[in-house]
Design an enzyme around this catalytic site. Structure first.
Site, PDB file in Angstrom:
ATOM      1  N   LYS A 160       0.847  -1.204   0.000  1.00 50.13           N
ATOM      2  CA  LYS A 160       0.000   0.000   0.000  1.00 50.13           C
ATOM      3  C   LYS A 160       0.882   1.253   0.000  1.00 50.13           C
ATOM      4  O   LYS A 160       2.079   1.189   0.313  1.00 50.13           O
ATOM      5  CB  LYS A 160      -0.898  -0.018   1.235  1.00 50.13           C
ATOM      6  CG  LYS A 160      -0.145   0.062   2.558  1.00 50.13           C
ATOM      7  CD  LYS A 160      -1.063  -0.171   3.746  1.00 50.13           C
ATOM      8  CE  LYS A 160      -0.280  -0.127   5.047  1.00 50.13           C
ATOM      9  NZ  LYS A 160      -1.077  -0.595   6.193  1.00 50.13           N
ATOM     10  N   TYR A 173      16.164  30.749   7.456  1.00 48.89           N
ATOM     11  CA  TYR A 173      14.992  31.526   7.855  1.00 48.89           C
ATOM     12  C   TYR A 173      14.919  31.618   9.372  1.00 48.89           C
ATOM     13  O   TYR A 173      15.134  30.629  10.076  1.00 48.89           O
ATOM     14  CB  TYR A 173      13.710  30.856   7.353  1.00 48.89           C
ATOM     15  CG  TYR A 173      13.503  30.990   5.863  1.00 48.89           C
ATOM     16  CD1 TYR A 173      13.244  32.222   5.283  1.00 48.89           C
ATOM     17  CD2 TYR A 173      13.555  29.872   5.046  1.00 48.89           C
ATOM     18  CE1 TYR A 173      13.048  32.341   3.912  1.00 48.89           C
ATOM     19  CE2 TYR A 173      13.359  29.966   3.671  1.00 48.89           C
ATOM     20  CZ  TYR A 173      13.100  31.219   3.115  1.00 48.89           C
ATOM     21  OH  TYR A 173      12.913  31.334   1.777  1.00 48.89           O
TER      22      TYR A 173
HETATM   23  C1  LIG Z   1      -0.385  -1.624   6.909  1.00 55.62           C
HETATM   24  C2  LIG Z   1      -0.980  -2.904   7.286  1.00 55.62           C
HETATM   25  C3  LIG Z   1      -0.185  -4.054   7.464  1.00 55.62           C
HETATM   26  C4  LIG Z   1       1.330  -4.013   7.489  1.00 55.62           C
HETATM   27  O1  LIG Z   1       1.776  -3.429   8.693  1.00 55.62           O
HETATM   28  P1  LIG Z   1       3.336  -3.339   9.066  1.00 55.62           P
HETATM   29  O2  LIG Z   1       3.376  -2.812  10.430  1.00 55.62           O
HETATM   30  O3  LIG Z   1       3.930  -2.387   8.072  1.00 55.62           O
HETATM   31  O4  LIG Z   1       3.873  -4.698   8.905  1.00 55.62           O
HETATM   32  C5  LIG Z   1      -0.824  -5.251   7.681  1.00 55.62           C
HETATM   33  N1  LIG Z   1      -2.177  -5.314   7.749  1.00 55.62           N
HETATM   34  C6  LIG Z   1      -2.969  -4.221   7.630  1.00 55.62           C
HETATM   35  C7  LIG Z   1      -4.443  -4.374   7.749  1.00 55.62           C
HETATM   36  C8  LIG Z   1      -2.390  -2.985   7.404  1.00 55.62           C
HETATM   37  O5  LIG Z   1      -3.184  -1.913   7.296  1.00 55.62           O
END
Ligand SMILES: *Cc1c(COP(=O)(O)O)cnc(C)c1O
Length: 364
Positions: free
Chosen positions: A34, A259
């Site tokens: 994702k 700045y």
């Molecule tokens: C983002 C996510 C993961 C992965 O989590 P990590 O901490 O990056 O391993 C797994 N399951 C769901 C539902 C997520 O939203």
């Protein structure tokens, strides 16, 4: 030459996937890609993970579409479910799996299946085990599973999925164990496979390694828990965020930098002006003294980060000329440490590089 580049080390990514397989040898991997593979580039990373991944997980329909458009044909699951009923058309067309997490969504799915008989949506049942984000509660699971089973159009097996919210933090072990117990009770009603562990579950809790695991951050070589770096688990950082030196300036005591004149030299020194700023994804909130790796040594930022530039104190002796490359995070400057300095988590930093950062993929 790129002013700011994110070098993505696909060999490191493969190394990390092999480490994960070793940590959870009996589970199949649903690789979480994702948010553009946590800022690393979802298509390139998914391809590099191919030999390790059963499938991929994304948050949004557009992320799934990107994978499909690139010709990736393995299972893709949308972790967030669907935001709108209209999305289900695309879910079916793109042959995605969805997570069903509420009775409202079940109604949408039913309506879709009635209107599109035989469309065969693949559905994971998501359950809430104590994070209050998405999923059926324990007292709803029997009814939810009955409903899921009661109408045609689903391709079996229907799996059950839940998300751990405290597996990264030793002090929260008790809450974690409650969550695990809740999942185990609900899993009795599951049809098909179970999928529970995130990165921290994979590392710290082997009893969360069900048929499927969902690693995210550790794939990219980053620790899921604070106070540690990926190296502590044998992982290698995948992203190096680099920029170049624009200019070197001599400062006299009393010269103020940037700045707001927030840093003032108290001795004769030199600074290097670097070509990265907050509009590239390097946070403006980084304090004076944040580490940057330049010409074989760690130097430190001074003054506020600008939109397109920033400053490091290079002292009297370090040889630096315009065009030299500086590492903002990567193998020498763990992104976990950078995140800690501004009270955030590395997840937030690696997902930050903006459109004008040039991605370069180093072959696996
Ligand atoms: C983002 C996510 C993961 C992965 O989590 P990590 O901490 O990056 O391993 C797994 N399951 C769901 C539902 C997520 O939203």
């Amino acid at each position: 030459m790129e002013t700011v580049a994110a070098d993505i080390d696909l060999a490191a990514l493969k190394h990390n996937m092999a480490v994960i397989r070793g940590m959870a040898p009996d589970s199949r991997i649903i690789a979480v890609v994702k948010a553009n593979a946590y800022g690393h580039g979802s298509v390139e990373c998914a391809r590099a993970m191919d030999e390790f991944a059963y499938g991929y997980a994304v948050a949004r329909l557009e992320e799934a579409r990107e994978l499909r458009n690139a010709g990736i044909s393995k299972p893709v699951v949308m972790l967030g479910g669907c935001a709108a009923a209209g999305d289900l058309d695309d879910v079916a067309k793109l042959d995605l799996s969805v997570t069903v997490h509420s009775f409202e969504m079940l109604e949408e799915l039913k309506a879709f299946c009635r209107a599109n008989p035989g469309s065969g949506l693949r559905v994971w049942c998501q359950v809430n085990i104590g994070m209050q984000r998405l999923g059926f509660n324990e007292d709803e699971i029997v009814r939810a599973m009955d409903e899921i089973r009661s109408f045609p159009g689903f391709v079996h097996p229907v799996g059950m999925m839940a998300h751990l919210s405290c597996s990264d933090e030793a002090a929260l072990r008790e809450y974690h164990l409650k969550q695990l117990a809740s999942f185990n009770r609900m899993s009795v009603f599951a049809e098909g496979a179970l999928c529970l562990a995130n990165s921290a579950g994979i590392i710290y809790y082997p009893d969360t390694h069900t048929e499927f695991v969902r690693p995210g951050i550790i794939q990219y070589g980053i620790s899921p828990s604070s106070g540690k770096t990926g190296a502590d688990f044998g992982l290698r950082p995948v992203m190096t965020l680099r920029t170049v030196v624009y200019a070197v300036r001599e400062l006299r005591p009393g010269d103020a930098v940037g700045y707001g004149a927030s840093w003032v030299a108290d001795r004769p020194t030199r600074i290097a002006v670097l070509g990265a700023g907050y509009a590239d994804g390097y946070p403006r909130s980084m304090p004076n003294g944040s580490p940057v790796y330049l010409n074989g040594t760690v130097v430190h930022t001074v003054g506020h980060v600008c939109m397109d530039m920033m400053f490091v104190d290079i002292g009297a002796d370090l040889r630096v000329v315009p065009g030299d490359s500086a590492e903002l995070w990567g193998p020498h400057i763990p992104v976990e440490k950078v995140a800690e300095l501004i009270g955030t988590i590395p997840y937030e930093l690696v997902t930050r590089p903006t459109k004008r950062v040039r991605y370069r993929y180093l072959p696996a």
